[in-house]
Design an enzyme around this catalytic site. Structure first.
Site, mmCIF file in Angstrom:
data_model
loop_
_atom_site.group_PDB
_atom_site.id
_atom_site.type_symbol
_atom_site.label_atom_id
_atom_site.label_comp_id
_atom_site.label_asym_id
_atom_site.label_seq_id
_atom_site.Cartn_x
_atom_site.Cartn_y
_atom_site.Cartn_z
ATOM 1 N N LYS A 188 18.198 -1.131 -11.728
ATOM 2 C CA LYS A 188 18.137 -2.070 -10.843
ATOM 3 C C LYS A 188 19.790 -2.594 -10.611
ATOM 4 O O LYS A 188 20.498 -3.014 -11.546
ATOM 5 C CB LYS A 188 17.325 -3.479 -11.192
ATOM 6 N N LYS A 245 4.974 5.158 -3.074
ATOM 7 C CA LYS A 245 4.029 4.395 -3.974
ATOM 8 C C LYS A 245 2.611 4.159 -3.423
ATOM 9 O O LYS A 245 2.709 3.864 -2.142
ATOM 10 C CB LYS A 245 4.621 3.160 -4.124
HETATM 11 MG MG MG Z 1 12.358 0.423 -5.353
#
Ligand code: MG
Length: 374
Positions: free
Chosen positions: A163, A262
């Site tokens: 991240k 996703k």
């Molecule tokens: Mg992502």
């Protein structure tokens, strides 16, 4: 296929390691599980909405309301035979993709069990193993991050996703790359940059990143296309891609060179397969992103990632990384080579530990078609 009951549960899953954010310490996740009973079989689905509506507009509580008030009764009344019928059944309800996916994926699981085939084969998957990968949150120091990367690589993971955000990027990648020049490294910005950061983002090209995920606004294609023209590093879109049409628009506009699929974000297997196929036909590789699912959601992710165009390492890791106790058995584990095996059993490929689920259940509601009729 008659649906006898849809049981929606909110389970509170204790995390292996509590994590701290500006909102305090999180020790458990609130996850919704949908159990659909039909003619002696039981299909399971998971809602990947977060506790708060910060990834998308959905949350655990909004999904609970939408499933119990809208989608659950619609599905029970329609009693579909194929998972692919669900988008039509749910079409009156806009958005709420994660709520829809929880139910649709359970129907796909049921269909695979009824057909006696693994879910991965039902959807057309071609792989027997999946390469595992991990996503590492922003840490309190770079040295702490390096120690975690060390242990994840030792565990066999081949792809490390970091991240990143302004202030946690160049210095981090410099340190990681100087220590591990050849590992597969990528980053996810979760929309923390703006177009004015373009020069800065160009400097990340020096670190040979596999991709940078969703650097700009969560709902944007246009500015990403402007940024991609300047970057050598491929942009991967996650939040922006809600369906096949979005994928086509992003590819057409050259807003990205990769797509993260996703299941929850696109509303379930039907749309996930459609996005996969659209990307494959246009030469855009995809990978399977995780949302810190329990073993139920992870089993669906594993099945999805067996499709041919999932050529990039996914965000799927061993259960033991997240959960103090896994609610399915066998739990997913990663081999020393960083691979997760796809089981050949019919359906989702794992058993749900129903006693444990019952113990972790904080609320539960049963939806039956007959209630609509009476
Ligand atoms: Mg992502």
């Amino acid at each position: 296929m008659k649906i006898d009951a849809i049981i929606l549960r909110e389970v509170h899953l204790p995390l292996m390691r509590p994590f701290e954010s500006s909102l305090g310490v999180t020790r458990e996740r609130r996850i919704l599980l949908a159990e659909i009973q039909s003619e002696g079989l039981t299909g399971w689905g998971e809602c990947t909405a977060g506790e708060r509506p910060v990834f998308s507009e959905e949350s655990t509580d909004s999904a609970w309301a939408v499933i119990t008030n809208e989608l659950g009764p619609m599905l029970a009344a329609a009693s579909p035979t194929h998972g692919g019928e669900c988008p039509r059944i749910f079409r009156q309800v806009r958005g709420n993709h994660m709520a829809k996916a929880a139910l649709e994926n359970a129907i796909w699981d049921l269909e695979a069990q009824r057909e006696g085939v693994p879910l991965s084969r039902l959807i057309g998957g071609v792989r027997s193993t999946i390469s595992g990968g991990v996503t590492l949150e922003i840490q309190s120091s770079i040295s702490e991050l390096l120690a975690i990367i060390d242990s994840e690589l030792a565990a066999g993971y081949r792809c490390i996703k970091l991240k990143c955000k302004p202030g946690w990027d160049v210095e981090v990648f410099e340190k990681v790359r100087s220590r591990w020049p050849a590992i597969t490294l990528c980053c996810d910005a979760n929309s923390t940059y703006r177009l004015r950061d373009a020069d800065h983002l160009v400097s990340l090209d020096a670190f040979d990143l596999l991709m940078i995920e969703q650097p700009l606004w969560h709902d944007d294609f246009y500015y990403h296309s402007m940024l991609q023209k300047r970057l050598e590093t491929p942009i991967c879109l996650d939040e922006s891609i809600r369906n096949r049409r979005d994928a086509l628009a992003a590819i057409e506009m050259e807003s990205c060179r990769m797509i993260n699929i996703k299941l929850g974000r696109v509303g379930g297997f039907s749309e996930a397969i459609a996005v996969h196929n659209a990307a494959q036909e246009r030469g855009i590789p995809v990978w399977c992103g995780g949302m810190q699912e329990s073993g139920v959601g992870q089993a669906h992710n594993l099945a999805l990632a067996t499709l041919e165009n999932f050529t990039l390492p996914g965000d799927i890791s061993a259960s033991a990384r997240y959960w103090a106790e896994e609610i399915v058995e066998p739990e997913a584990s990663v081999s020393p080579l960083g691979e997760i095996a796809i089981l050949e059993t019919a359906g989702r490929g794992c058993e749900v530990r129903t006693e444990l689920v019952e113990r972790l259940t904080a609320r539960k509601e049963t939806i039956r078609a007959v209630e609509l009729v009476s």
